[in-house]
Design an enzyme around this catalytic site. Structure first.
Site: not given
Length: 487
Positions: A215, A217, A222, A405, A407, A412
């Site tokens: 899952h 990404k 470079d 979508h 996450k 704090d």
């Protein structure tokens, strides 16, 4: 007795024996009680279906059978000494958290790095295309979902162009999430010089890995520019689908922290290709030169970089559920507030309890959740957790502009997590995921502002009104919750 009756009786006894054997195995594995009870309930209701489901998805994750190279495989000695005294300027809370995370991930904080928040597809893809076009030596790109639609085709055209310029391009996609990519297209990419690999392709011979998806990404350019977060590659992330507006969060990272993104990518690349070379010497030299240049930049303008970044991955190849443990630690260490954005909320019992206890002790605990979900089953299971949370003082918001979508976790107003993992059983225990812990940096201020913006276009759930929802909804939610550990 007829032949068909004998066959039926044989199959019946085979199912019974299988259920008994699997049930014994579940007990011996000492799984989470929720998971064990869910499987036993499924076997009692639909034994044949339950056995089939267990064979496909229920077996405990096993370590990868292929060679996994340790992340320091590509790390030259000069880069392993990447932490300086800046790490000591962090608060005691941040130092404590980063030390705990390092103990069970092996990944230390990076002070010589900067990060910025990319909100939604327009910002992310614009910045990504700019960085890809600027690549001089190599591009590593990895996605769970990569579609060959408008935005996907634009990125693939850039990758082909960079190959023609002599840039090394590696593209890694998940076998399930990117199943829409046609073999003909992949062949064209390989012919053009793009190195392409599929992570655990779906086939009759891959049933043992079908439930453990990659899952992640990741984009590394470079060795000094990196991207990670919630966005895959597809037109829907630009609001060009029936879902409509898509709210998401991504990170653009520069500096030595990108090295960890690269290490995670190369581990996955080695696993999926059995290619252990990856121009090791060339990469080390490039990383050294680029990071040396970035260190010089920090010496000249050190006031522009604050705090630290800690990037780590988790998955079926780790002995312990790393992401679950990291989130537990992050939530436990909170002293004033916990703000969470997640599209799928199916927590394990520990996280569920932590959130309730933190709210009851007076912390400002908030969860922002999609007003419109893309998964009816997950949405129903998620809502079964809302009533106890609301009663304990947790504030739950539904995002009204459409699908959320992101996450993201913020505690704090000091430490944030931005990554690929949802707060559900799949991300915490099954999938290959990664996240970035951001300590006291400018990007944490950006995360805080993004939450405030999202709260302003969201509706806070009324506890009394929610509890008085229809009996039918409560029954459906309770039923889906029973099987939530299997989602």
């Amino acid at each position: 007795m007829s032949q068909s009756q004998e066959l039926y009786q044989t199959m019946h006894w085979m199912i019974i024996i299988s259920v008994i054997g699997i049930s014994c195995n579940l007990f011996l594995e000492n799984r989470n009680p929720q998971s064990t009870i869910s499987w036993l309930l499924l076997f009692s209701v639909a034994p044949t279906f339950g056995v089939l489901l267990y064979v496909l998805f229920g077996r405990l994750k096993r370590r990868r059978k292929k060679l996994i190279l340790h992340s320091k495989f590509i790390t030259p000695q000069v880069l392993s000494e990447k932490n300086d005294i800046k790490g000591n300027t962090l608060s005691i809370k941040s130092q404590k958290l980063s030390t705990i995370i390092e103990k069970f991930t092996g990944v230390s904080i990076n002070s010589n790095s900067s990060a910025s928040l990319l909100i939604n597809g327009d910002e992310m893809f614009s910045k990504l295309k700019e960085a890809l076009l600027d690549a001089k030596n190599y591009i590593y790109i990895q996605y769970y979902i990569f579609r060959a639609d408008t935005i996907g085709s634009e990125l693939l055209d850039i990758l082909r162009m960079k190959v023609n310029e002599g840039v090394v391009v590696r593209l890694l996609v998940d076998g399930l999430g990117s199943k829409s990519l046609k073999k003909k297209l992949l062949k064209k990419l390989r012919t053009a010089g793009v190195k392409v690999s599929i992570f655990d392709p779906i086939s009759p011979w891959s049933m043992g890995t079908i439930n453990y998806r990659n899952h992640r990404k990741i984009v590394v350019i470079d060795g000094i520019k990196g991207f990670t977060g919630g966005l895959n590659v597809g037109d829907e992330y630009l609001g060009r689908s029936k879902i409509g507006f898509w709210r998401d969060t991504h990170l653009f990272i520069e500096g030595s922290a990108v090295e960890e993104l690269q290490n995670i990518f190369l581990q996955d690349w080695h696993y999926s290709t059995s290619d252990h070379s990856c121009e090791k010497i060339q990469i080390n030299r490039l990383n050294y030169n680029h990071t040396k240049s970035y260190d010089q930049f920090l010496q000249d303008e050190s006031n522009k970089v604050k705090g630290a970044v800690q990037i780590f991955g988790s998955g079926p190849d780790t002995k312990e559920p790393t992401m679950r443990n990291a989130f537990h630690t992050l939530l436990t260490i909170a002293e004033n507030s916990i703000w969470i954005a997640t599209p799928y909320f199916v927590p394990d019992q520990e996280i569920f309890t932590i959130l309730k206890l933190k709210a009851m002790s007076g912390l400002d605990v908030r969860i922002i959740y999609p007003g419109k979900s893309d998964s009816i089953l997950s949405d129903s299971a998620s809502k079964s957790y809302f009533a106890p949370l609301l009663e304990s003082g947790v504030k739950i918001y539904t995002y009204q502009k459409n699908f959320l979508h992101s996450k993201v976790i913020l505690i704090d107003n000091e430490i944030a997590s931005v990554g690929t993992a949802n707060l559900d059983v799949r991300s915490l225990h099954l999938n290959y995921e990664l996240t970035s812990f951001l300590y006291e940096s400018d990007v944490v201020v950006q995360v805080n502002q993004s939450f405030l913006n999202d709260f302003s276009v969201s509706t806070q759930l009324d506890r009394k009104q929610f509890i008085e929802r229809s009996l039918f909804k409560k029954l459906i939610e309770s039923l889906t919750r029973l099987f939530s550990p299997l989602l």
